[in-house]
Design a protein around this motif. Structure first.
Motif, short mmCIF file in Angstrom:
data_model
loop_
_atom_site.label_atom_id
_atom_site.label_comp_id
_atom_site.label_asym_id
_atom_site.label_seq_id
_atom_site.Cartn_x
_atom_site.Cartn_y
_atom_site.Cartn_z
N GLU A 21 9.26 15.28 31.36
CA GLU A 21 8.05 14.47 32.04
C GLU A 21 6.88 14.57 30.94
OE1 GLU A 21 7.72 15.35 36.21
OE2 GLU A 21 9.69 14.39 36.59
N VAL A 24 7.36 12.58 27.94
CA VAL A 24 7.28 11.18 28.28
C VAL A 24 5.80 10.71 28.45
CG1 VAL A 24 7.72 9.21 30.20
CG2 VAL A 24 9.48 11.06 29.43
N ARG A 25 4.89 11.51 28.93
CA ARG A 25 3.27 11.06 29.08
C ARG A 25 2.77 10.95 27.88
NH1 ARG A 25 4.04 14.94 33.63
NH2 ARG A 25 4.08 13.60 35.37
N GLU A 93 6.01 -0.08 24.15
CA GLU A 93 6.57 -0.44 25.61
C GLU A 93 6.24 -1.96 25.97
OE1 GLU A 93 1.97 0.62 25.76
OE2 GLU A 93 4.03 0.88 24.37
N TRP A 99 7.34 -3.80 33.66
CA TRP A 99 7.88 -2.60 34.19
C TRP A 99 7.77 -2.56 35.52
CZ3 TRP A 99 9.38 1.79 31.26
CH2 TRP A 99 9.75 1.78 29.84
N PRO A 103 4.83 2.65 32.33
CA PRO A 103 5.89 3.12 31.32
C PRO A 103 5.61 4.42 30.71
CG PRO A 103 4.40 1.67 30.33
CD PRO A 103 4.09 1.52 31.76
N PHE A 104 4.39 5.03 30.87
CA PHE A 104 4.11 6.58 30.18
C PHE A 104 3.76 7.50 31.65
CE2 PHE A 104 3.44 3.87 26.49
CZ PHE A 104 4.45 4.53 25.74
N GLU A 105 4.32 6.87 32.71
CA GLU A 105 3.96 7.99 33.82
C GLU A 105 5.47 8.06 34.32
OE1 GLU A 105 3.25 10.81 36.21
OE2 GLU A 105 1.88 9.97 35.08
N PRO A 106 6.29 9.31 34.18
CA PRO A 106 7.71 9.22 34.48
C PRO A 106 7.81 9.23 36.05
CG PRO A 106 6.82 11.50 33.77
CD PRO A 106 5.60 10.37 33.31
N THR A 107 8.88 8.26 36.27
CA THR A 107 8.89 7.96 37.93
C THR A 107 10.24 7.97 38.08
OG1 THR A 107 6.88 6.61 37.64
CG2 THR A 107 8.14 6.33 39.68
N TYR A 114 12.36 7.21 35.39
CA TYR A 114 12.00 5.86 34.49
C TYR A 114 10.68 6.38 33.41
CZ TYR A 114 15.16 3.10 37.11
OH TYR A 114 16.22 2.41 37.59
N GLY A 115 10.75 5.57 32.28
CA GLY A 115 9.52 5.85 31.59
C GLY A 115 10.17 5.71 29.89
#
Length: 444
Positions: A21, A24-25, A93, A99, A103-107, A114-115
């Motif tokens: 995570e 991904v950020r 992205e 989205w 896109p750059f905040e893992p969820t 997702y990310g």
């Protein structure tokens, strides 16, 4: 052994996910010049992760983006050496509105994380990290790690990088974590990938635009000419009609119609093109697409004959073919099929060689056993990939005596490169376990 490693994987998995995570950020979009500092920050984060596990880790480059090279020795001096590859750069992205979460905040949603880069390929990095973390300082093999920073923009500096740091990367077995599995619950080893040739083709029929009423009916316009040339590239059944391209057989793998429709996004009434099984057409036969056109827009177009038009052709090559042969065949086809004496020119955009891996020997035996155990008795299939990963051929050339295993974390709904890229978390756990089992088996 499997139960013990499974327990250790479950112990390290929460920390591995936090590391993923955090990665991904970081917006490590290598295609965006304004985010090159993020690519550098991503490399630093990856270096620090492996350094924290006792690896000797450095950020290196050979004229391209920053890469991470890390090494850790086993206590067993005669253990084999394994090179683990992944890449830390990601695709753009694109439109954030497409989205369902930033896109750059893992969820996490419904068992997926997702990310951008959550799967391709930052999950590959942390899968390697997790497998190493399972063993701590009691590695069963010597480990080298190579995390590239420009895979998503073509790996232009890879060959000089391999030349410059070959001694630090040399290994008996290379594990490339940049592919995927056949389905949720069905692992795979990628044993073939198609190559790629992209070219721009320009057709010219006039030195300048002229009145369509005054000259239409006598002088061909470039768009009609280009259209006829494009139409010649396939036969009536949709097979690529460029003579001299290679085709081959594919594994006996069933690709159900419903799954094809769902995963391809094909509309309900569209018919499949070409001959042969679905996997032959997707893995071991050439395909050709028009991915761009330069021509006047409909809105605002003038009533004149278009003097020139240009198309970008994307040609995927079957394993066993070469880019040199494909370019020769395509050029000959264009010269022979351009109608009405028009001028035609072809400019190469980029190329990438196809790959066919000899998936036999002790390393592949160990991998198949490890995957079967990790997936609770489901053996991996030998899978082809219709897309291209040209750098695999470069690894094979640089390290001809090494066994190259192409694995990955993706599944049919990963949506790599698209909006809502996501990692199936349960499958990811199996990927980490499979790699730990593989390292254990290679060491013994």
């Amino acid at each position: 052994m499997t139960d013990d490693l499974r327990a250790r994987v479950q112990d390290v998995l929460p920390g591995v996910r936090r590391d993923l995570e955090d990665l991904v950020r970081i917006q490590s979009v290598s295609a965006d010049p304004e985010r090159l500092s993020e690519v550098q920050r991503s490399a630093e984060a990856v270096r620090d992760l492996f350094a924290a596990e006792g690896f000797e880790a450095d950020i290196l480059a050979a004229g391209g983006a920053p890469a991470v090279v890390a090494s850790k020795r086993s206590k067993h001096a005669d253990a084999p050496t394994v090179l683990l590859y992944a890449h830390h750069d990601v695709q753009p992205e694109n439109d954030h509105a497409e989205w369902d979460s930033p896109p750059f905040e893992p969820t996490e949603r419904d068992g997926r994380l997702y990310g951008r880069g959550a799967a391709d390929d930052k999950a590959g990095i942390v899968a390697h990290l997790g497998a190493a973390r399972v063993f701590g300082d009691d590695l069963p093999v010597h480990l080298n790690v190579f995390v590239e920073g420009e895979e998503e923009v073509g790996s232009e500096s890879l060959v000089p990088f391999l030349d410059a740091y070959k001694d630090r990367l040399r290994a008996d077995v290379i594990v490339i974590a940049d592919s995927g599995n056949w389905d949720i619950g069905v692992p795979a080893l990628t044993t073939s990938l198609r190559g790629l040739v992209r070219v721009n083709v320009e057709v010219r029929t006039l030195t300048h635009a002229v009145h369509s009423g005054m000259w239409g009916g006598l002088v061909p316009d470039a768009l009609i000419t280009l259209s006829r040339l494009i139409a010649s590239l396939h036969d009536d059944r949709g097979n690529v009609a460029v003579a001299g391209l290679h085709s081959g057989p594919a594994a006996d793998v069933d690709y159900p119609e419903a799954r094809l429709r769902a995963e391809s996004g094909a509309t309900a009434g569209v018919e499949w093109i070409g001959d042969g099984s679905a996997v032959e057409r997707l893995w071991t036969k050439p395909s050709l697409s028009i991915i761009g056109l330069d021509a006047p827009k409909v809105d605002g177009s003038s009533n004149t004959l278009v003097p020139s038009a240009r198309a970008r052709i994307s040609l995927r090559l079957a394993p066993g073919d070469t880019t040199a042969n494909a370019l020769d065949c395509l050029r000959a086809h264009l010269d022979q099929h351009t109608p009405w004496g028009a001028e035609v020119s072809m400019t190469v955009v980029d190329t990438g060689e196809a790959t066919q891996i000899d998936a036999t020997g002790p390393a592949y035996d160990a991998a198949r056993a490890a995957f079967t155990e990790a997936w609770d008795g489901t053996a991996p299939i030998d899978m082809g990939v219709g897309g291209s990963i040209p750098f695999i051929a470069e690894f094979l050339e640089a390290f001809p005596s090494a066994s190259v295993l192409v694995t990955g974390v993706e599944d049919p709904d990963t949506r790599a490169h698209g909006a809502n890229e996501g990692l199936h978390l349960a499958e990811f756990e199996r990927v980490v376990l499979a790699e730990a089992l593989l390292l254990q088996k290679l060491g013994s």
